[in-house]
Every structure is written in structure tokens, then in C-alpha cells.
Design an enzyme around this catalytic site. Structure first.
Site, short mmCIF file in Angstrom:
data_model
loop_
_atom_site.label_atom_id
_atom_site.label_comp_id
_atom_site.label_asym_id
_atom_site.label_seq_id
_atom_site.Cartn_x
_atom_site.Cartn_y
_atom_site.Cartn_z
N PHE A 186 0.86 -1.17 0.00
CA PHE A 186 0.00 0.00 0.00
C PHE A 186 0.90 1.23 0.00
CE2 PHE A 186 -2.76 3.29 1.70
CZ PHE A 186 -3.89 3.10 0.92
N ASP A 220 2.41 -4.94 8.86
CA ASP A 220 1.28 -4.05 8.65
C ASP A 220 0.01 -4.91 8.67
OD1 ASP A 220 -0.82 -2.54 7.51
OD2 ASP A 220 0.58 -1.29 6.40
N TYR A 228 -10.22 1.43 11.24
CA TYR A 228 -11.44 1.88 10.56
C TYR A 228 -11.93 0.91 9.50
CZ TYR A 228 -7.89 3.77 7.34
OH TYR A 228 -6.81 3.94 6.51
N LYS A 229 -11.19 -0.17 9.26
CA LYS A 229 -11.61 -1.15 8.27
C LYS A 229 -12.46 -2.24 8.96
CE LYS A 229 -7.41 -0.36 5.52
NZ LYS A 229 -7.97 0.45 4.43
N ARG A 247 -12.58 -4.69 -6.33
CA ARG A 247 -12.22 -5.34 -5.06
C ARG A 247 -13.44 -5.38 -4.15
NH1 ARG A 247 -8.03 -2.81 -0.70
NH2 ARG A 247 -9.73 -1.32 -0.63
#
Length: 415
Positions: free
Chosen positions: A128, A200, A225-226, A374
Site C-alpha cells: 500500500f 502491517d 477503521y476497516k 475489489r
């Protein structure tokens, strides 16, 4: 399950789902199938209860006293311990604070300082972007530090690890394909070479069980927040193994990381334990929203979450390939559920337009350039019928070619 299941069989899977009752604790719009929890999780009612309490009772009534009366000051560590259960971390090793980007900066500096005779950071070329940007930023502040990338300097991370490597920064789950790394094997490889490793967990925490302590991980970072559903911009977290606490030094020496923050001394004296990664005043309302999210997680069995995640994503792949396989979709995620996180990615030459058409029809996933559509599956609120209905919509969009309409080609962000 043999063959392609019918609607009745899918509904029976929902009826037998041990996590089914949790869906009612989330606030989801009518007519929406939400498959983007790997970008932003849905809100639970507990989150709004905590925000309302913190704002209208604690802040409005107690004012500054709430730092003590409501326990605001201790939240980074207390929430860290609660989150630690979900990532296999014993108490005292996880702190909730700042953002993933800032935490990467802090932890890479700390790891480099612990290996002063080494000058190489290893990362993934397809990481990312924030991971790479922050690694570049860290290297720019340390003359002689080199960044080696998997896929650029060698085909695999393992080939890049040698006696010059100080720290490896690696995603447990690839944000684009969903491919899962072998944490135990890569951590062992790093340690055999004398290097430290930072995991990560942005696409791991809340999606699948992980055992940081059991795998002897050094450090980890991640967002909330995911899959953890802490809300937009929710604070991130850092994990540091107990064995490293005495050696942690990081350059953002803010007052919350001071040994005696309320002594207001001129010189910086580093605090103890995991608090060494704290910097400045933390966002209380966002912290309280995360507290509400974790209230829901406290009794969730991560193994049940993982079992359902694999079942949901397996079902999605099978239905898409059976019903949409003739329309140019190509699976980018691992086919084996044990090798992927809780997401499925397909490539399509016009993926951007296809995803915009899906979103207009109430199936919310996301797009990643250049061709990837996705879909993230949060087992706490996504059901098997959701999967069935999402594939029905996808098939209709591809079969009718509605995605070719001009309005879907307008370049707007699909987050």
C-alpha cells in the site's frame, strides 16, 4: 457444498451462521449490499452510544475534568490491550494512537536505531503506497539508508534479506490482491538474518486471527477503521514485543510519551513500555468511537470470523466464475481461502466503469487502478444472501453492458 448452491441453500447457510445475530447491531442503509469493509467498516450502534456519551455527558458536563473522571488519558493503552486480544498480543504491548502512516514512521526509526550497524529497509514493491512513502521519508532522514523493494530489486522479500538489513516492513494481507503472507516463516527468516520485522495489519485486524506473540513478531502497525469498524479516521495502533521496550527510541518525542508529562519539564525524558510510542494529545471522540466498536468485539470468536470469511469469499468466487466468467473477469486473489484475507479481487479491462455501475445499483465495493474491482467481506454483518444478490447484480451489469454508458466513465474517486 457441491456444485453451485441455489438461493434456498444460501439462505440456509445464513440461518446456521453463528455470527448472524451481530448483523442487527450494525446500521446499514436499506437496499445496500456493503462489500467495502476493507476500506471503511460499517457503524455499529455501540459506536454512536459512545460518541453521544463522550460528547454530551463527559465533554459537555465534566469539561476538562473528564480527562480523569472519564478515563480519557488512559484510553490509548486500555484500548490497545483490548485490541491486542484480536491480534495475539498480551497486555502492555499495544497502544492505540495517531495514524498508520505516522506509526510506520515511528516504528521504522525505532527499528533502525536498534540496528545501528545496518542500513537497509526492505519492503514490498506492491505495498500500500503509504508504507512506501513513509519508508522513503524515513530513509531520507538517515544518510546512507537504502530501501530495497520486492519485485524491483529481487523477485521475493526472502531474497533481499541479508546481513545489511535492519528492518523489514511487510503487509500481512496485500491490499490489492488479498494474498496472505506466512507470518511465522517470514518472521523466522528475518530473525535468522539478525533483522527486525514490522507487520502491517491494516487488512488483518478484525478479519482473521493472528498470533503476534506466538510468532515472535517484533513490531506491528495497523488501522481500526476497516474490519474493526472504528469509524472514518479512527486512530491506528502500534504493537511492540515486550522484549524490545527498553530499547525503543523514536523521534516524535511529544509530551504524551514523556516519563512525567505533567511535570512540564524542559528536557525530554522517555517514558516506559509501550507508551514510548505516544506523541501528542490523542483524539478523544475518535477514541470513544473505537471503544464502542471494541465493545462489540470483546466476545467475538476470531476463529468463527475466519471460518465465515473463507466461506463467504469461496462462495463469491464460485458464483462469479459460474455466472460472470464469460464477461472478461479474471481472479486476482488466491483461490485457496487459506492463502487470502477477507477480500476477493477480480481484474476487468473496464473495472472502473463496472464498479461505478455496481455502486449505482447498491452493491458497494471499490476499484484499484488500473483494472481491479475489489470486494471486502466483513463477517460480522455480511451474509451469504448478500453474496448471492451481489453476484446477481454483477451478472446483470456485465450481461446487459450497462457499464458502457457514458456516465460511468466520469473519473470520480471510488474509495
Amino acid at each position: 457444498m457441491r456444485g453451485i448452491p441455489g438461493r434456498a441453500e444460501v439462505e440456509a447457510m445464513d440461518a446456521a451462521d453463528p455470527l448472524r445475530a451481530l448483523r442487527d447491531r450494525f446500521i446499514l442503509p436499506e437496499g445496500v449490499i456493503y462489500l467495502d469493509g476493507n476500506s471503511l467498516g460499517a457503524a455499529s450502534s455501540e459506536v454512536f452510544d459512545e460518541i453521544e456519551k463522550a460528547a454530551t455527558r463527559e465533554w459537555a458536563h465534566d469539561l476538562i475534568r473528564a480527562w480523569n473522571t472519564a478515563g480519557w488519558f488512559q484510553m490509548p493503552v486500555e484500548l490497545g490491550d483490548r485490541l491486542g486480544r484480536l491480534i495475539g498480543a498480551a497486555a502492555g504491548q499495544t497502544v492505540v494512537c495517531d495514524t498508520t502512516s505516522i506509526n510506520i514512521y515511528k516504528v521504522l526509526h525505532a527499528a533502525l536505531a536498534m540496528r545501528p550497524d545496518r542500513s537497509v529497509i526492505v519492503a514490498e514493491g506492491d505495498s500500500f503506497p503509504t508504507d512506501l512513502y513513509m519508508a522513503e521519508g524515513v530513509a531520507s532522514t538517515r544518510p546512507g539508508t537504502v530501501l530495497r523493494l520486492e519485485g524491483v530489486d529481487a523477485p521475493t522479500i526472502e531474497e533481499l534479506i541479508d546481513s545489511q538489513v535492519a528492518v523489514i516492513l511487510v503487509n500481512h494481507v496485500n491490499y490489492k490482491s488479498g494474498r496472505l503472507r506466512d507470518m511465522a516463516a517470514l518472521t523466522r527468516k528475518a530473525h535468522e538474518a539478525g533483522a527486525l520485522i514490522v507487520w502491517d495489519l491494516c487488512h488483518t485486524a478484525g478479519a482473521l486471527p493472528v498470533d503476534l506473540d506466538g510468532f515472535s513478531a517484533d513490531f506491528a502497525v495497523g488501522c481500526t477503521y476497516k474490519y474493526l469498524n472504528g469509524g472514518p479516521g479512527a486512530p491506528a495502533f502500534i504493537y511492540a514485543a515486550n522484549r524490545h521496550h527498553g530499547d525503543i527510541r523514536q523521534p516524535l518525542s511529544g509530551w504524551w510519551g514523556h516519563a512525567r508529562p505533567f511535570a512540564f519539564e524542559q528536557g525530554y525524558a522517555i517514558g516506559t513500555g509501550i507508551r514510548r510510542f505516544l506523541c501528542g494529545t490523542q483524539p478523544v471522540l475518535s477514541m470513544r468511537a473505537l471503544k464502542g466498536a471494541l465493545d462489540l468485539w470483546d466476545k467475538v470468536d476470531m476463529n468463527a470470523v475466519r471460518d465465515k470469511s473463507i466461506a463467504l469469499t469461496d462462495l463469491f468466487i464460485r458464483l462469479v466464475e459460474a455466472r460472470c466468467g464469460a464477461f472478461g473477469l479474471e481472479l486476482e486473489s488466491p483461490r485457496d481461502g487459506a492463502e487470502r484475507g477477507s477480500q476477493v479481487s477480480f481484474a476487468h479491462p473496464h473495472g472502473y466503469q463496472v464498479m461505478r455501475a455496481l455502486i449505482e445499483r447498491g452493491v458497494i465495493g471499490d476499484f484499484r487502478a488500473p483494472y481491479t474491482i475489489r470486494f471486502g467481506f466483513t463477517p460480522l454483518y455480511v451474509g451469504y444472501r448478500d453474496v448471492w444478490e451481489a453476484v446477481e447484480v454483477l451478472e446483470d451489469i456485465l450481461r446487459t453492458g450497462v457499464w458502457r454508458e457514458a456516465r460511468f466513465a466520469v473519473k470520480e474517486a471510488v474509495t
